[in-house]
Design an enzyme around this catalytic site. Structure first.
Site, PDB file in Angstrom:
ATOM      1  CE  LYS A  99      46.992  34.021  28.518  1.00 56.95           C
ATOM      2  NZ  LYS A  99      48.653  33.458  28.508  1.00 56.95           N
TER       3      LYS A  99
HETATM    4  C1  R5P Z   1      49.786  33.474  32.936  1.00 59.70           C
HETATM    5  O1  R5P Z   1      51.026  32.969  33.464  1.00 59.70           O
HETATM    6  C2  R5P Z   1      50.454  33.773  31.463  1.00 59.70           C
HETATM    7  O2  R5P Z   1      50.230  34.646  31.140  1.00 59.70           O
HETATM    8  C3  R5P Z   1      50.246  32.214  31.097  1.00 59.70           C
HETATM    9  O3  R5P Z   1      51.098  32.860  29.873  1.00 59.70           O
HETATM   10  C4  R5P Z   1      48.912  31.921  31.007  1.00 59.70           C
HETATM   11  O4  R5P Z   1      48.081  31.753  31.937  1.00 59.70           O
HETATM   12  C5  R5P Z   1      48.593  30.777  30.346  1.00 59.70           C
HETATM   13  O5  R5P Z   1      48.734  29.737  30.766  1.00 59.70           O
HETATM   14  P1  R5P Z   1      48.271  28.193  31.673  1.00 59.70           P
HETATM   15  O6  R5P Z   1      46.990  27.738  30.836  1.00 59.70           O
HETATM   16  O7  R5P Z   1      49.048  27.806  32.046  1.00 59.70           O
HETATM   17  O8  R5P Z   1      46.895  29.257  31.811  1.00 59.70           O
END
Ligand code: R5P
Length: 269
Positions: free
Chosen positions: A173
């Site tokens: 990710k």
């Molecule tokens: C970090 O807080 C996490 O891995 C979140 O799942 C990630 O950042 C995705 O969330 P967002 O779309 O709010 O950035």
């Protein structure tokens, strides 16, 4: 790759189209009761049926998600620092793989902080988690977290994604950036993108997802831009259209507006 690993991976990235809409609700592990996620069960309930998988910590899973759900669980297993602590990158593995199996997780997610003070520690954790995951046939999602002083550009994100791939992660990710195709090109794994902080315009969120998919992302792992929006269900439906139906930004925006109207009419009735 053995059967269990393949089966679980197919619940993260759907083989039908090679894409995924993962709903991220793991933010409390360092942000506490952040806006939109104050009561996790309330945030998750209306959105869950539109998610291909749910990214969550074990605490929120146990307390706030109905165990009869058939939505696959991606378990965040790293943490140990908070937003007010000394250094967010000082993360360790917070969950045993045995407990993740008891919770029926289909994938384990861990953040790596390339270029930070704790780079070595978080990369070692990734390597260790990959070994554990391999033992039980559980894929690992490496989250390329970006420290305050790091820029989210293609050069840095390519480095972080490639390092994650080389250490054996199964999915990565990261963030969308200019020249995102370079990040995709240099990483032999499926890449999904986070949304980051809430953007002011809904169409910007859709554009971000559309551009990422067009440039080779396998999907989204989004949180704040869904559940901090005025109409979270409309937003996730619009994102699904981009990811799974190859809708363009206009088509997705029409879906969003239609759903918003439907919701406001049903409130009036
Ligand atoms: C970090 O807080 C996490 O891995 C979140 O799942 C990630 O950042 C995705 O969330 P967002 O779309 O709010 O950035």
């Amino acid at each position: 790759m053995d059967w269990g690993m393949k089966n679980r991976t197919s619940k993260v990235i759907r083989p039908r189209d090679g894409r995924c809409v993962m709903l991220a609700v793991d933010h409390g592990y360092f942000l506490g009761p952040t806006e939109g996620l104050e009561v996790p069960s309330k945030t998750i309930r209306p959105l869950l049926s539109y998610a291909d998988s749910l990214m969550v910590t074990r605490g929120v899973l146990r307390t706030s998600v109905n165990p009869s759900t058939d939505v696959p669980i991606v378990l965040r297993v790293s943490g140990g620092s908070s937003i007010v602590g000394e250094d967010l990158s000082n993360e360790i593995i917070t969950n045993s793989v045995e407990d993740a199996i008891r919770l029926n997780a289909i994938c384990l997610a861990l953040s790596i902080f390339v270029g930070s003070k704790y780079e070595h520690q978080t990369l070692s954790s990734l390597a260790k988690l990959v070994d554990e995951g391999e033992k039980y046939g559980i894929p690992i999602l490496a989250v390329t977290a970006v420290g305050k002083e790091m820029s989210r550009d293609a050069r840095y994100l390519s480095l972080a994604c490639r390092v994650a791939a080389e250490l054996g992660a199964h999915v990565v990710k990261t963030y969308y950036c200019e020249n995102f195709e370079k990040v995709v090109e240099g990483c032999p794994l499926p890449i999904i993108i986070a949304g980051g902080k809430k953007l002011s315009k809904e169409s910007d969120v859709l554009e971000l997802a559309y551009n990422a998919i067009r440039k080779g992302a396998s999907g989204v792992d989004m949180g704040r831009n869904i559940w901090q929006s005025d109409c979270p269900v409309a937003m996730i439906k619009a994102l699904r259209a981009i990811v799974h139906k190859d809708s363009d930004v206009k088509e997705a925006h029409d879906i969003l507006l239609k759903e918003k109207n439907r919701e406001s009419n049903s409130i009036k009735l």
